[in-house]
Enzyme design. Structure first.
Site, PDB file in Angstrom:
ATOM      1  N   GLU A 175      13.821  78.430 -17.496  1.00 26.62           N
ATOM      2  CA  GLU A 175      13.379  77.146 -18.050  1.00 26.62           C
ATOM      3  C   GLU A 175      12.337  76.573 -17.087  1.00 26.62           C
ATOM      4  O   GLU A 175      12.671  76.172 -15.973  1.00 26.62           O
ATOM      5  CB  GLU A 175      14.557  76.179 -18.196  1.00 26.62           C
ATOM      6  CG  GLU A 175      14.154  74.890 -18.866  1.00 26.62           C
ATOM      7  CD  GLU A 175      15.276  73.856 -18.956  1.00 26.62           C
ATOM      8  OE1 GLU A 175      15.981  73.650 -17.950  1.00 26.62           O
ATOM      9  OE2 GLU A 175      15.434  73.256 -20.024  1.00 26.62           O
ATOM     10  N   GLY A 209      22.027  56.643  -6.589  1.00 22.05           N
ATOM     11  CA  GLY A 209      22.314  57.608  -5.533  1.00 22.05           C
ATOM     12  C   GLY A 209      21.854  58.982  -5.948  1.00 22.05           C
ATOM     13  O   GLY A 209      21.363  59.177  -7.061  1.00 22.05           O
ATOM     14  N   CYS A 246      14.439  69.425 -22.710  1.00 22.15           N
ATOM     15  CA  CYS A 246      15.368  70.562 -22.742  1.00 22.15           C
ATOM     16  C   CYS A 246      15.261  71.313 -24.068  1.00 22.15           C
ATOM     17  O   CYS A 246      15.553  72.500 -24.129  1.00 22.15           O
ATOM     18  CB  CYS A 246      16.783  70.089 -22.503  1.00 22.15           C
ATOM     19  SG  CYS A 246      17.194  68.640 -23.455  1.00 22.15           S
ATOM     20  N   GLU A 302      25.139  68.562 -21.076  1.00 21.81           N
ATOM     21  CA  GLU A 302      23.936  68.779 -21.886  1.00 21.81           C
ATOM     22  C   GLU A 302      22.904  69.340 -20.919  1.00 21.81           C
ATOM     23  O   GLU A 302      22.376  68.612 -20.082  1.00 21.81           O
ATOM     24  CB  GLU A 302      23.498  67.438 -22.487  1.00 21.81           C
ATOM     25  CG  GLU A 302      22.734  67.592 -23.778  1.00 21.81           C
ATOM     26  CD  GLU A 302      21.288  67.955 -23.553  1.00 21.81           C
ATOM     27  OE1 GLU A 302      20.988  69.167 -23.565  1.00 21.81           O
ATOM     28  OE2 GLU A 302      20.474  67.056 -23.347  1.00 21.81           O
ATOM     29  N   GLY A 359      22.489  63.392  -6.173  1.00 18.57           N
ATOM     30  CA  GLY A 359      23.527  64.278  -6.692  1.00 18.57           C
ATOM     31  C   GLY A 359      24.619  64.597  -5.695  1.00 18.57           C
ATOM     32  O   GLY A 359      25.815  64.394  -5.975  1.00 18.57           O
ATOM     33  N   LYS A 386      25.160  56.632 -13.172  1.00 17.98           N
ATOM     34  CA  LYS A 386      24.288  57.004 -12.046  1.00 17.98           C
ATOM     35  C   LYS A 386      23.036  57.650 -12.629  1.00 17.98           C
ATOM     36  O   LYS A 386      23.028  58.829 -12.987  1.00 17.98           O
ATOM     37  CB  LYS A 386      24.973  58.003 -11.098  1.00 17.98           C
ATOM     38  CG  LYS A 386      24.175  58.150  -9.801  1.00 17.98           C
ATOM     39  CD  LYS A 386      24.309  59.492  -9.135  1.00 17.98           C
ATOM     40  CE  LYS A 386      23.435  60.553  -9.680  1.00 17.98           C
ATOM     41  NZ  LYS A 386      21.975  60.337  -9.535  1.00 17.98           N
TER      42      LYS A 386
HETATM   43  N1  LIG Z   1      18.483  69.518 -20.050  1.00 18.14           N
HETATM   44  C1  LIG Z   1      17.803  68.474 -19.653  1.00 18.14           C
HETATM   45  O1  LIG Z   1      17.640  67.508 -20.376  1.00 18.14           O
HETATM   46  C2  LIG Z   1      17.245  68.472 -18.278  1.00 18.14           C
HETATM   47  C3  LIG Z   1      16.873  67.264 -17.720  1.00 18.14           C
HETATM   48  C4  LIG Z   1      16.361  67.224 -16.434  1.00 18.14           C
HETATM   49  C5  LIG Z   1      16.237  68.400 -15.738  1.00 18.14           C
HETATM   50  N2  LIG Z   1      16.579  69.568 -16.323  1.00 18.14           N
HETATM   51  C6  LIG Z   1      16.435  70.813 -15.582  1.00 18.14           C
HETATM   52  O2  LIG Z   1      16.776  70.570 -14.247  1.00 18.14           O
HETATM   53  C7  LIG Z   1      15.775  71.084 -13.380  1.00 18.14           C
HETATM   54  C8  LIG Z   1      15.715  70.302 -12.103  1.00 18.14           C
HETATM   55  O3  LIG Z   1      15.646  68.904 -12.343  1.00 18.14           O
HETATM   56  P1  LIG Z   1      16.494  67.872 -11.467  1.00 18.14           P
HETATM   57  O4  LIG Z   1      16.550  68.435 -10.098  1.00 18.14           O
HETATM   58  O5  LIG Z   1      16.042  66.495 -11.565  1.00 18.14           O
HETATM   59  O6  LIG Z   1      17.859  67.937 -12.270  1.00 18.14           O
HETATM   60  P2  LIG Z   1      19.275  67.733 -11.717  1.00 18.14           P
HETATM   61  O7  LIG Z   1      20.217  68.381 -12.625  1.00 18.14           O
HETATM   62  O8  LIG Z   1      19.334  68.095 -10.269  1.00 18.14           O
HETATM   63  O9  LIG Z   1      19.457  66.138 -11.785  1.00 18.14           O
HETATM   64  C9  LIG Z   1      19.943  65.458 -12.935  1.00 18.14           C
HETATM   65  C10 LIG Z   1      20.991  64.443 -12.515  1.00 18.14           C
HETATM   66  O10 LIG Z   1      22.102  65.097 -11.903  1.00 18.14           O
HETATM   67  C11 LIG Z   1      22.368  64.558 -10.614  1.00 18.14           C
HETATM   68  N3  LIG Z   1      22.898  65.616  -9.781  1.00 18.14           N
HETATM   69  C12 LIG Z   1      22.221  66.609  -9.152  1.00 18.14           C
HETATM   70  N4  LIG Z   1      23.069  67.403  -8.477  1.00 18.14           N
HETATM   71  C13 LIG Z   1      24.313  66.922  -8.686  1.00 18.14           C
HETATM   72  C14 LIG Z   1      25.616  67.295  -8.235  1.00 18.14           C
HETATM   73  N5  LIG Z   1      25.804  68.343  -7.449  1.00 18.14           N
HETATM   74  N6  LIG Z   1      26.669  66.560  -8.645  1.00 18.14           N
HETATM   75  C15 LIG Z   1      26.502  65.499  -9.451  1.00 18.14           C
HETATM   76  N7  LIG Z   1      25.294  65.081  -9.884  1.00 18.14           N
HETATM   77  C16 LIG Z   1      24.216  65.775  -9.523  1.00 18.14           C
HETATM   78  C17 LIG Z   1      21.020  64.005 -10.180  1.00 18.14           C
HETATM   79  O11 LIG Z   1      21.184  63.041  -9.170  1.00 18.14           O
HETATM   80  C18 LIG Z   1      20.492  63.437 -11.482  1.00 18.14           C
HETATM   81  O12 LIG Z   1      21.075  62.184 -11.751  1.00 18.14           O
HETATM   82  C19 LIG Z   1      14.544  71.036 -14.237  1.00 18.14           C
HETATM   83  O13 LIG Z   1      13.595  71.963 -13.846  1.00 18.14           O
HETATM   84  C20 LIG Z   1      15.065  71.359 -15.590  1.00 18.14           C
HETATM   85  O14 LIG Z   1      15.142  72.732 -15.782  1.00 18.14           O
HETATM   86  C21 LIG Z   1      17.095  69.625 -17.566  1.00 18.14           C
END
Ligand SMILES: NC(=O)c1ccc[n+]([C@@H]2O[C@H](COP(=O)([O-])OP(=O)(O)OC[C@H]3O[C@@H](n4cnc5c(N)ncnc54)[C@H](O)[C@@H]3O)[C@@H](O)[C@H]2O)c1
Length: 474
Positions: A377, A201, A278, A245, A203, A170
């Protein structure tokens, strides 16, 4: 590109419901695609396909799996331009960054895995009558973010499939186009039906359905700490393995004896990919005798960093990914202006850009570790500079964070770099601008997660360990 269907059991299939979501080009704020959004029935179908494919796939010869992975690699390379354009459009990486670094990271990791896989021993005699077997864990849900889309997808899909697991991917709903193209490449490579599946889809929907699914054996996730916690909780009831991660707040310790380019290099690295990495070195810790000079140099680097649309050629940085991220970053810069001394950038778009989620490369000086900009972050091109007086203080400041992903050390003293590197509580330490080697384990300590991706460690993630006694070697 097939944005309206999902790839399940070897074919593109219509979604169960009519739900859709627009994908926004962050350089223009315009809709660039509309994707179908999955529901429970789509998730269940993908998991069922992966479960049905697992017994046969897990028993295939290593050589057969390598041949398919090689074929995938060839397609990935030959379609690199299409992939670069998908990434550039969906998440705003400028042309050069998309072609060289975003696409290149994928090829580099595939090669790292193929090398590690070549010499990887799945069975070892532990005693003359007991063998230790490494076996694929089963059905893996792979949930990925938008910041380095191919890097993240390849770091999960390739080792999972190489070790004999079957997967449901996903991708981020913010950057789904590269994931859809990736599925097309997997189909063309000819993996057996059900080995690789893709459901788009969000999260709360597909993401959480996969995390709590009784037929999913493992979730591998990259993204925010918030989602990492939600996934861990959702996965707890079925006690599945969860590999995380997450974020970082990397310190870049610059000692007085560091090379002349250390500050410019560190600031540029912080701004790379518009600060959306990250492992970005977002806290620059500078030894007092070089501090004033470092503030001037970092500010000059920020001012020299051009910002522009992803469609343009050149070495500029692009927009940040979304309106939500843009707003979050603006709010944090506003907080920073009250907490610390702004020496470059600031709130608002860079001059000449009145549309698109463009952020000014920003530098704050006189930051201390208690400030919000030093703890959160930010995930944008924002650097905080903190002075220090002693080696002990530098180590303490670097470690004073909930995160522990990558820290950096700059010094011409080899023994000091190694001594400090050993004391840093992070999964990775890069020194003197020397990057991470191919196949090295990528992952964090503390709230940066628990997984390791890339090379042999990345293969291990997807394996169970079995002790088989009374063994008679053939
Ligand atoms: N460590 C990294 O590589 C990395 C990458 C992207 C974002 N981030 C951090 O995340 C913050 C927000 O970004 P974002 O909103 O796109 O990240 P996020 O963590 O919300 O999304 C990343 C992935 O997780 C999924 N996801 C979100 N909530 C979920 C849940 N409850 N259960 C299962 N899957 C879920 C999303 O659909 C997406 O595929 C950024 O400001 C940054 O700090 C970190």
């Amino acid at each position: 590109m097939n944005t309206q269907e999902f790839y399940i059991n070897g074919q593109w299939v219509a979604p169960n419901s009519a739900a859709t979501m627009d994908v926004i080009n962050p350089s223009t704020e315009e809709v660039c695609a509309t994707i179908a959004i999955g529901d429970q029935a789509d998730t269940d179908a993908a998991v069922a396909a992966a479960k049905a494919a697992f017994p046969a796939w897990s028993q295939t010869d290593k050589a057969d799996r390598v041949a398919l992975l090689q074929k995938f690699r060839d397609i990935y390379v030959s379609r690199a331009e299409d992939m670069a354009q998908a990434i550039s459009t969906e998440m705003g990486a400028p042309q050069q960054l998309a072609r060289v670094q975003q696409i290149g990271a994928g090829t580099w990791h595939i090669d790292g895995f193929l090398k590690a896989f070549d010499g990887f021993e799945f069975e070892k005699m532990h005693t003359p009558t007991e063998a230790t077997l490494l076996e694929p864990i089963g059905v893996c849900a792979l949930i990925t973010p938008w910041n380095w889309p191919m890097n993240q997808i390849i770091l999960k899909v390739i080792p999972a499939i190489a070790t004999g697991c079957t997967v449901v991917l996903k991708p981020s709903e913010v950057s789904p186009l590269s994931g859809i193209l990736f599925a097309e490449f997997m189909h063309e490579a000819g993996f057996p039906a059900g080995v690789f599946n893709l459901v788009n889809g969000d999260g709360p929907g597909v993401g959480s359905q996969l995390s709590c699914h009784p037929d999913v054996d493992m979730v591998s996730f990259t993204g925010s700490s918030r989602a990492g916690i939600a996934i861990s909780k959702a996965a707890a009831d079925t006690l599945k393995r969860v590999s995380l991660e997450l974020g970082g707040k990397g310190a870049n310790i610059i000692f007085a004896d560091a090379d002349e380019d250390a500050v410019n290099r560190g600031a540029a690295r912080c701004f790379r990919n518009s600060g959306q990495s990250c492992n970005a070195p977002t806290r620059m810790l500078v030894e007092r005798s070089r501090y004033d000079e470092a503030v001037i140099q970092a500010a000059a680097t920020a001012e020299a960093t051009r910002v522009g649309p992803a469609s343009e050629e050149g070495e500029h940085i692009g927009p940040v990914v979304s309106e939500a991220q843009f707003t979050k970053i603006q709010d944090l810069i506003e907080i920073g202006k009250k907490e610390a001394r702004l020496v470059a950038g600031g709130t608002g778009r860079p001059d000449g850009l009145n549309r698109g989620y463009f952020v000014r490369p920003t530098v704050f000086a006189d930051v201390n570790n208690d400030m919000e900009i030093a703890r959160t972050e930010i995930f944008g091109p924002v650097l905080s500079i903190i002075p220090f007086d002693t080696e002990e203080e530098a180590v303490a400041l670097a470690n004073d964070t909930v995160y522990g992903l990558t820290n950096y050390v700059q010094s011409s003293d080899d023994a000091k770099r190694m001594r400090v590197g050993r004391q840093l509580r992070s999964g990775m330490v890069e020194t003197n601008g020397k990057g991470f080697a191919q196949g090295s384990p990528f992952g964090g300590y503390k709230q940066s997660g628990n997984g390791r991706e890339g090379g042999a460690f990345g293969l291990h993630e997807f394996l169970e360990v079995k002790a088989l006694s009374g063994f008679v070697a053939e």
